[in-house]
Motif scaffolding. Structure first.
Motif, PDB file in Angstrom:
ATOM      1  N   VAL A  67       9.902  38.132  -2.889  1.00 40.86           N
ATOM      2  CA  VAL A  67       9.362  39.617  -4.180  1.00 40.86           C
ATOM      3  C   VAL A  67      10.440  40.638  -3.844  1.00 40.86           C
ATOM      4  O   VAL A  67      10.290  40.506  -5.488  1.00 40.86           O
ATOM      5  CB  VAL A  67       8.030  39.601  -2.695  1.00 40.86           C
ATOM      6  N   ILE A 101       6.167  37.613 -13.795  1.00 40.00           N
ATOM      7  CA  ILE A 101       4.940  38.311 -13.058  1.00 40.00           C
ATOM      8  C   ILE A 101       3.814  37.207 -12.720  1.00 40.00           C
ATOM      9  O   ILE A 101       3.481  37.732 -11.162  1.00 40.00           O
ATOM     10  CB  ILE A 101       4.098  39.620 -14.181  1.00 40.00           C
ATOM     11  N   LEU A 102       3.881  36.646 -12.766  1.00 39.12           N
ATOM     12  CA  LEU A 102       2.625  35.248 -12.844  1.00 39.12           C
ATOM     13  C   LEU A 102       3.174  34.951 -11.335  1.00 39.12           C
ATOM     14  O   LEU A 102       2.099  34.786  -9.863  1.00 39.12           O
ATOM     15  CB  LEU A 102       2.753  34.316 -13.822  1.00 39.12           C
ATOM     16  N   THR A 103       4.498  34.747 -11.130  1.00 42.26           N
ATOM     17  CA  THR A 103       5.303  34.253  -9.669  1.00 42.26           C
ATOM     18  C   THR A 103       4.984  35.544  -8.141  1.00 42.26           C
ATOM     19  O   THR A 103       4.627  35.043  -7.780  1.00 42.26           O
ATOM     20  CB  THR A 103       6.592  34.012 -10.051  1.00 42.26           C
ATOM     21  N   LEU A 104       5.275  36.692  -8.972  1.00 45.80           N
ATOM     22  CA  LEU A 104       4.666  37.779  -8.382  1.00 45.80           C
ATOM     23  C   LEU A 104       3.454  37.724  -7.975  1.00 45.80           C
ATOM     24  O   LEU A 104       2.863  37.876  -6.036  1.00 45.80           O
ATOM     25  CB  LEU A 104       5.126  38.878  -8.603  1.00 45.80           C
ATOM     26  N   TRP A 105       2.463  37.408  -8.513  1.00 45.59           N
ATOM     27  CA  TRP A 105       0.880  37.551  -8.417  1.00 45.59           C
ATOM     28  C   TRP A 105       1.306  36.900  -7.409  1.00 45.59           C
ATOM     29  O   TRP A 105      -0.072  36.991  -6.731  1.00 45.59           O
ATOM     30  CB  TRP A 105       0.863  36.960 -10.164  1.00 45.59           C
ATOM     31  N   GLN A 106       1.478  35.144  -7.793  1.00 48.60           N
ATOM     32  CA  GLN A 106       1.081  34.107  -6.557  1.00 48.60           C
ATOM     33  C   GLN A 106       2.023  34.220  -5.446  1.00 48.60           C
ATOM     34  O   GLN A 106       1.903  32.957  -4.437  1.00 48.60           O
ATOM     35  CB  GLN A 106       0.858  32.981  -7.740  1.00 48.60           C
ATOM     36  N   THR A 107       2.641  34.660  -5.259  1.00 53.51           N
ATOM     37  CA  THR A 107       3.885  35.003  -3.938  1.00 53.51           C
ATOM     38  C   THR A 107       2.538  36.466  -2.582  1.00 53.51           C
ATOM     39  O   THR A 107       2.222  37.361  -3.403  1.00 53.51           O
ATOM     40  CB  THR A 107       5.171  35.747  -4.137  1.00 53.51           C
ATOM     41  N   LEU A 109       2.706  38.430  -0.308  1.00 53.10           N
ATOM     42  CA  LEU A 109       3.487  40.043  -0.305  1.00 53.10           C
ATOM     43  C   LEU A 109       3.890  40.387   1.422  1.00 53.10           C
ATOM     44  O   LEU A 109       4.885  39.837   1.896  1.00 53.10           O
ATOM     45  CB  LEU A 109       2.944  41.181  -0.864  1.00 53.10           C
TER      46      LEU A 109
END
Length: 144
Positions: A67, A101-107, A109
């Motif tokens: 993240v 942003i897509l990677t962050l959204w699917q990671t 937290l």
């Protein structure tokens, strides 16, 4: 995005010769000067400042390395996007930004497993590069 925006505004104010902005060292020194604090006294106090990092067993902000890395990438891309005057360069940044942003959204937290003490120390040490080792030299230079 908010941090990138604030940094862009700080740069704008510095370039345009604006009065020191609230929260800056320059604004703090102006307030101290107005309050009648003598420069000699201020210098003595600044010379006595000590930064003492503390690693706690429960860091206030623990984020997964993935993240943190993606957030750093997003910030760098937003900065590149804001600074690019060439529309072709801006168009190049957009899809890369969307992917991060897509990677962050699917990671996830949060971790699914509990941290061990050694893991917590590693988590806390990760912030040193982004905070102490990067920021303290800049603050010292501004103080000088």
């Amino acid at each position: 995005a908010e941090d990138v925006h604030h940094e862009r505004r700080r740069r704008f104010h510095r370039r345009s010769g604006s009065r020191p902005q609230p929260g800056s060292l320059a604004a703090a020194f102006d307030r101290l000067r107005t309050a009648g604090i003598e420069p000699v006294e201020l210098r003595r106090l600044v010379e006595e400042l000590v930064v003492a990092p503390v690693i706690t067993a429960h860091p206030t902000e623990v984020r997964r390395q993935t993240v943190l890395t993606v957030l750093g990438d997003v910030a760098a891309l937003l900065t590149a996007r804001a600074g690019g005057s060439d529309p072709a360069e801006r168009d190049e940044v957009e899809p890369r930004l969307a992917v991060r942003i897509l990677t962050l959204w699917q990671t996830a937290l949060l971790r699914l497993s509990k941290l061990r003490v050694a893991d917590e120390i590693g988590e806390a040490l990760r912030y040193y590069d982004a905070s102490l080792f990067e920021v303290i030299p800049r603050v010292e230079a501004e103080l000088e």
